[in-house]
Design an enzyme around this catalytic site. Structure first.
Site, PDB file in Angstrom:
ATOM      1  N   ASP A  68      -0.964  -7.577   7.576  1.00 25.83           N
ATOM      2  CA  ASP A  68      -2.400  -7.375   7.393  1.00 25.83           C
ATOM      3  C   ASP A  68      -2.830  -7.992   6.062  1.00 25.83           C
ATOM      4  O   ASP A  68      -2.260  -8.986   5.644  1.00 25.83           O
ATOM      5  CB  ASP A  68      -2.752  -5.884   7.507  1.00 25.83           C
ATOM      6  CG  ASP A  68      -2.135  -5.036   6.403  1.00 25.83           C
ATOM      7  OD1 ASP A  68      -1.099  -5.445   5.825  1.00 25.83           O
ATOM      8  OD2 ASP A  68      -2.681  -3.955   6.105  1.00 25.83           O
ATOM      9  N   GLY A 128       0.820  -1.190   0.000  1.00 30.21           N
ATOM     10  CA  GLY A 128       0.000   0.000   0.000  1.00 30.21           C
ATOM     11  C   GLY A 128       0.862   1.251   0.000  1.00 30.21           C
ATOM     12  O   GLY A 128       2.079   1.184   0.195  1.00 30.21           O
ATOM     13  N   GLY A 162       0.465  -5.139   0.699  1.00 32.47           N
ATOM     14  CA  GLY A 162      -0.758  -5.053  -0.090  1.00 32.47           C
ATOM     15  C   GLY A 162      -0.721  -5.853  -1.370  1.00 32.47           C
ATOM     16  O   GLY A 162      -1.767  -6.246  -1.900  1.00 32.47           O
ATOM     17  N   GLU A 181       5.959  -6.190   7.736  1.00 29.48           N
ATOM     18  CA  GLU A 181       5.399  -5.110   8.542  1.00 29.48           C
ATOM     19  C   GLU A 181       6.061  -4.904   9.899  1.00 29.48           C
ATOM     20  O   GLU A 181       6.128  -3.774  10.400  1.00 29.48           O
ATOM     21  CB  GLU A 181       3.888  -5.336   8.730  1.00 29.48           C
ATOM     22  CG  GLU A 181       3.050  -5.045   7.499  1.00 29.48           C
ATOM     23  CD  GLU A 181       3.112  -6.135   6.445  1.00 29.48           C
ATOM     24  OE1 GLU A 181       2.598  -5.929   5.341  1.00 29.48           O
ATOM     25  OE2 GLU A 181       3.694  -7.217   6.725  1.00 29.48           O
TER      26      GLU A 181
END
Length: 352
Positions: A143, A64, A112, A135
């Site tokens: 995520d 992302g 992402g 992350e």
């Protein structure tokens, strides 16, 4: 130029994330454009499958838009929450899409990129592919439903990848269940042409697939399973790893001790929780809770600053040690939100 190229080629819808100068990182406009195309093709009888890829030869999708997340962490949290909310809905949409989605994860595929690619019906890697959920290195937990994938990897390999921000090449990606087939990059164009001619996705991809060679993680699994499987806490894990006379175990210790203590403890808890989950929706709701709490935590902005913006590689984590991160602080990340992530799909339960 559009940052998402949506067009049809014969029997397939072609969806290309087209931001190569940013390694095809996703922003909100791109996420919405992808969902619009998927909505249109779902009701189009001429489209029998979707091919998802990235522009350029460096990355499928590096994640992302981290700049947006950083600005939101130090400014308006609603911006990042909107990005994540719509991104997770896209991830779930791709995972549940009624027509086969073939994801060509050629090149860097992280964060992402895992969300849009690794939940697809048919997942392809090439010799250039590098997959990761890194992350913890920026003060966040994996995520985009990534912990569900990592939890399903053989033995403790997924936990190892999550806590070390480890990278998986094509052989490791297939072995760990992050991908289905390895297809040389030079054969992708011919593969897409066959799909466009109406060939069935799974057997067609299998026809082009080649053995990716030995998976390094297979050779490491013995000591990984021993260290991670016997650990109930991150501290226990480091104790077991430090006792192993193996260079890669020492590399794991270095990677884990460099990551954010809070993120490490939350990530271990999240991966273990994902082992009990049966749907991507459950995992994405957990992800939204965790990311919402990390957005309020000082480590996220600091981690992005140190790793990506200023690149000094010297984050000042708060708290700075594992011992300072208590069980209550970890559990607080998993507590229900005032506004939970709303997802369509077969699972409408919100699990505490």
């Amino acid at each position: 130029m559009s940052t998402v190229l949506a067009r049809t080629q014969g029997a397939v819808g072609r969806l290309t994330v087209n931001r190569p100068e940013a390694l095809n990182a996703l922003d909100l406009r791109m996420i919405r454009a992808m969902r619009t195309a998927l909505d249109e093709w779902e009701s189009d009888p001429a489209v029998t499958a979707v091919v998802l890829d990235g522009a350029g030869d460096r990355a499928f999708c590096a994640g992302g838009d981290i700049g947006v997340v950083h600005s939101s962490a130090v400014g308006d949290p609603a911006v990042a929450l909107t990005l994540w909310r719509e991104e997770y809905r896209l991830d779930a949409r791709l995972a549940r899409y009624p027509k086969p989605v073939v994801a060509l994860m050629d090149g860097i595929t992280m964060g992402g990129g895992i969300g849009i690619g690794a939940h697809a019906a048919v997942r392809v890697v090439t010799e250039r592919s590098v997959l990761a959920m890194p992350e913890v290195a920026i003060g966040l937990a994996p995520d985009v439903g990534g912990t569900l994938l990592l939890a399903r990897a053989p033995g403790e390999l997924g936990t190892h990848l999550a806590l070390t921000a480890g990278r998986a090449g094509p052989a490791d990606a297939v072995h760990c269940g992050l991908a289905d087939h390895h297809v040389p990059a030079g054969r992708l164009a011919a593969l897409v042409d066959d799909l466009a001619a109406g060939a069935a996705p799974e057997p067609t991809v299998a026809k082009y697939a080649e053995d990716p060679g030995p998976a390094p993680l297979v050779a490491a699994r013995c000591w990984i399973d021993h260290a991670y499987g016997g650990a109930t806490t991150v501290e226990d894990l480091l104790y077991h790893l430090e006792a192993i006379d193996e260079p890669r175990a020492r590399e794991a210790v270095a990677a884990i001790t460099a990551a954010a203590p809070t993120a490490l403890k939350v990530t271990l808890r999240a991966v273990r929780a994902a082992r009990e989950m049966s749907t991507i929706e459950e995992c994405l709701r957990q992800d939204f809770r965790l990311c919402s709490r990390f957005l309020e935590h000082p480590d996220l902005a600091e981690g992005i600053r140190a790793a990506i913006l200023e690149k000094d590689r010297a984050p000042r984590w708060r708290p700075g040690t594992l011992a300072e991160v208590g069980d209550e602080a970890v559990e607080a990340f998993f507590a229900p939100l005032a506004e939970e992530l709303d997802l369509p799909g077969p699972d409408h339960l919100v699990h505490p």
